[in-house]
Write an enzyme that holds these catalytic residues in place. Structure first.
Site, PDB file in Angstrom:
ATOM      1  N   ARG A 122      19.400  14.172   3.713  1.00 50.57           N
ATOM      2  CA  ARG A 122      19.262  13.942   5.157  1.00 50.57           C
ATOM      3  C   ARG A 122      20.606  13.957   5.870  1.00 50.57           C
ATOM      4  O   ARG A 122      20.683  14.326   7.042  1.00 50.57           O
ATOM      5  CB  ARG A 122      18.550  12.613   5.412  1.00 50.57           C
ATOM      6  CG  ARG A 122      17.054  12.759   5.221  1.00 50.57           C
ATOM      7  CD  ARG A 122      16.323  11.551   5.727  1.00 50.57           C
ATOM      8  NE  ARG A 122      14.923  11.896   5.939  1.00 50.57           N
ATOM      9  CZ  ARG A 122      13.908  11.050   5.808  1.00 50.57           C
ATOM     10  NH1 ARG A 122      14.131   9.791   5.475  1.00 50.57           N
ATOM     11  NH2 ARG A 122      12.668  11.441   6.018  1.00 50.57           N
ATOM     12  N   LYS A 146      -2.927   8.941  -0.542  1.00 54.01           N
ATOM     13  CA  LYS A 146      -4.015   8.354   0.239  1.00 54.01           C
ATOM     14  C   LYS A 146      -4.626   9.331   1.213  1.00 54.01           C
ATOM     15  O   LYS A 146      -3.936   9.913   2.037  1.00 54.01           O
ATOM     16  CB  LYS A 146      -3.488   7.179   1.048  1.00 54.01           C
ATOM     17  CG  LYS A 146      -3.305   5.906   0.268  1.00 54.01           C
ATOM     18  CD  LYS A 146      -2.774   4.912   1.234  1.00 54.01           C
ATOM     19  CE  LYS A 146      -2.871   3.477   0.811  1.00 54.01           C
ATOM     20  NZ  LYS A 146      -2.235   2.674   1.874  1.00 54.01           N
ATOM     21  N   GLY A 155       8.407  13.219   2.020  1.00 56.29           N
ATOM     22  CA  GLY A 155       9.515  12.767   1.185  1.00 56.29           C
ATOM     23  C   GLY A 155       9.317  13.096  -0.281  1.00 56.29           C
ATOM     24  O   GLY A 155      10.203  13.660  -0.937  1.00 56.29           O
ATOM     25  N   GLY A 164       6.130  11.702   8.406  1.00 52.57           N
ATOM     26  CA  GLY A 164       5.145  11.331   9.417  1.00 52.57           C
ATOM     27  C   GLY A 164       5.286  12.144  10.694  1.00 52.57           C
ATOM     28  O   GLY A 164       4.294  12.569  11.292  1.00 52.57           O
TER      29      GLY A 164
HETATM   30  P1  ADP Z   1       4.726  12.775   0.613  1.00 46.94           P
HETATM   31  O1  ADP Z   1       5.807  11.731   0.514  1.00 46.94           O
HETATM   32  O2  ADP Z   1       5.188  14.106   0.117  1.00 46.94           O
HETATM   33  O3  ADP Z   1       4.094  12.817   1.967  1.00 46.94           O
HETATM   34  P2  ADP Z   1       2.734  10.952  -0.390  1.00 46.94           P
HETATM   35  O4  ADP Z   1       3.678   9.830  -0.150  1.00 46.94           O
HETATM   36  O5  ADP Z   1       1.539  11.083   0.450  1.00 46.94           O
HETATM   37  O6  ADP Z   1       3.555  12.339  -0.399  1.00 46.94           O
HETATM   38  O7  ADP Z   1       2.200  10.867  -1.884  1.00 46.94           O
HETATM   39  C1  ADP Z   1       3.075  10.880  -2.989  1.00 46.94           C
HETATM   40  C2  ADP Z   1       2.577   9.977  -4.077  1.00 46.94           C
HETATM   41  O8  ADP Z   1       1.270  10.307  -4.476  1.00 46.94           O
HETATM   42  C3  ADP Z   1       3.438  10.123  -5.316  1.00 46.94           C
HETATM   43  O9  ADP Z   1       4.078   8.892  -5.557  1.00 46.94           O
HETATM   44  C4  ADP Z   1       2.459  10.469  -6.417  1.00 46.94           C
HETATM   45  O10 ADP Z   1       2.714   9.813  -7.635  1.00 46.94           O
HETATM   46  C5  ADP Z   1       1.146  10.002  -5.836  1.00 46.94           C
HETATM   47  N1  ADP Z   1       0.005  10.701  -6.447  1.00 46.94           N
HETATM   48  C6  ADP Z   1      -0.266  12.014  -6.417  1.00 46.94           C
HETATM   49  N2  ADP Z   1      -1.371  12.291  -7.125  1.00 46.94           N
HETATM   50  C7  ADP Z   1      -1.821  11.123  -7.622  1.00 46.94           C
HETATM   51  C8  ADP Z   1      -2.929  10.761  -8.453  1.00 46.94           C
HETATM   52  N3  ADP Z   1      -3.791  11.664  -8.891  1.00 46.94           N
HETATM   53  N4  ADP Z   1      -3.082   9.446  -8.742  1.00 46.94           N
HETATM   54  C9  ADP Z   1      -2.211   8.530  -8.284  1.00 46.94           C
HETATM   55  N5  ADP Z   1      -1.144   8.816  -7.509  1.00 46.94           N
HETATM   56  C10 ADP Z   1      -0.947  10.096  -7.184  1.00 46.94           C
HETATM   57 MG    MG Z   2       5.704   9.568   0.296  1.00 50.64          MG
END
Ligand code: ADP
Ligand code: MG
Length: 392
Positions: free
Chosen positions: A36, A195, A348, A371
């Site tokens: 960043r 989520k 992230g 976000g």
């Molecule tokens: P980003 O930061 O790219 O927006 P998120 O924060 O929404 O992504 O999600 C990332 C998290 O989701 C990671 O920590 C990963 O371990 C978790 N994750 C992905 N697939 C699964 C799964 N099948 N079960 C549990 N956690 C998961």
């Molecule tokens: Mg994340």
């Protein structure tokens, strides 16, 4: 139209307030990942080359209006100084009464002051006294109505001082506008992560814009279970079944291909030692949870991605942090990297996964705002961007 550094006028010998996004991961007193900081260097260098002195400001973490020693910006100042090749004077105050003579000053973590998150006028007024012009490069904070990105530029404009976007902000807005308004087709979005509730509104918005939506990560299990699939111990948000069914109906109506995994890599626990099995995603054996998309799904997603002209990816396909569950994320990252398409990745964890796979250079744009990029793609008005735009 976004006002940019091209519209800021002559900044030679003037002091520019630069709101940056230095919300970086720390390891003790050092910066663990300086991506960043690197991302905003073009703006800093340009302003310095044009003769401006700088007051830099950022938030870091969630100190909730109080001083938290672990969240001081000093480590950022140090790293930035190394990258810039000139000293960065990091203050221990958020709103000093007087600034030191130094050419590059870094204020203390904005969120140490409760006025920042409250979008407080008086706090913004104290910041406004520090500079002759305002530049915002903190795309990652543009979706927040916080003082340094909302009230402050408003005050600057009201007093006849310029408030414009930095080069990083400009690039983010350019790229994401292209995705939101004028994508080359086929446009394929890949969504993953933990989520479904975090990303429901972006799922809905994307269904109105994309040709295909490929879902992975834990959020896929809510979609699969809503259709009666057996997801056993996998993460699943049962209170969101209604929402995901509505999204599916909408996809069907609009002729959007909405894909969920066919197979997953499952285990009884999230650990390096756990025994792994590849099983059908809608028939996961009792006691197991899906922790990555399986090889058939990777192949299928790769096939769809190969034909795309525009690709947006947000959210890992599995628990990529653990090697045994990282193949799906790596496989999709590789497919996107090789596609002859305009490719954008945001989030992230997704960025981390792309960099871990050594594929960062193969993407056209790595969005620095998690976000913020999602809200932008949903077509929402971001307060930190609206204030930098010209006219009604
Ligand atoms: P980003 O930061 O790219 O927006 P998120 O924060 O929404 O992504 O999600 C990332 C998290 O989701 C990671 O920590 C990963 O371990 C978790 N994750 C992905 N697939 C699964 C799964 N099948 N079960 C549990 N956690 C998961
Ligand atoms: Mg994340």
């Amino acid at each position: 139209m976004l006002r940019t550094l091209d519209d800021v006028g002559d900044v030679g010998g003037r002091r520019v307030f630069l709101r940056a996004d230095f919300n970086v991961p720390l390891a003790g007193a050092t910066v663990a990942d300086d991506a960043r900081i690197q991302a905003t260097l073009p703006t800093i260098r340009e302003l310095r080359d044009r003769g401006a002195s700088l007051v830099l400001a950022s938030h870091l973490g969630r100190p909730k209006g109080e001083t938290v020693d672990e969240l001081r910006l000093a480590p950022v100042g140090e790293r930035l100084g190394e990258l810039l090749g000139e000293p960065v004077h990091a203050l221990t105050e958020v709103t000093p009464d007087a600034l030191p003579e130094s050419a590059v000053v870094l204020l203390e973590n904005l969120r140490f002051d409760p006025g920042e998150e409250a979008d407080d006028q008086a706090f913004a007024g104290r910041l406004a006294e520090l500079a002759d012009a305002y530049v915002d490069d903190a795309f990652g904070a543009a979706h927040r109505s916080h003082a340094s990105v909302a009230a402050l530029p408003e005050l600057m404009l009201a007093s006849g001082r310029p408030a414009v976007a930095g080069r990083l902000m400009q690039r983010e807005v350019d790229v994401l506008s292209r995705l939101a308004h004028d994508p080359q087709r086929p446009y394929v979005a890949i969504l993953g992560g933990a989520k479904v509730s975090d990303k429901l509104s972006v799922i809905e918005a994307l269904i109105d814009r994309v040709d295909a939506l490929l879902v992975g990560g834990a959020m896929a299990f809510t979609l699969i279970a809503a259709d009666g699939g057996e997801v056993a111990e996998s993460l699943c948000e049962r209170d969101r079944f209604e929402d995901v069914r509505r999204a599916k109906d909408r996809a069907r109506e609009r002729g959007v291909l909405l894909e969920v995994p066919q197979d997953v890599v499952a285990a009884a626990e999230v650990s390096l030692q756990a025994e792994r099995r590849t099983v059908p995603a809608a028939a996961i054996p009792r006691g197991l949870m899906g922790l990555d998309i399986g090889p058939k799904t990777v192949e299928e997603y790769a096939r769809i991605v190969a034909d795309a002209k525009t690709i947006l990816w947000n959210g890992p396909m599995g628990v990529f942090e653990l090697e045994p569950f990282s193949a799906g994320t790596r496989g999709v990252a590789t497919a996107v990297a090789h596609a002859d398409a305009f490719s954008v990745v945001g989030g992230g964890d997704s960025l981390l996964a792309v960099r871990k796979a050594g594929l960062a250079d193969a993407f056209d744009h790595l969005s620095t705002g998690g976000g913020a990029s999602l809200e932008f793609l949903e077509g929402r008005t971001l307060p930190g961007i609206a204030i930098l735009e010209e006219g009604p």
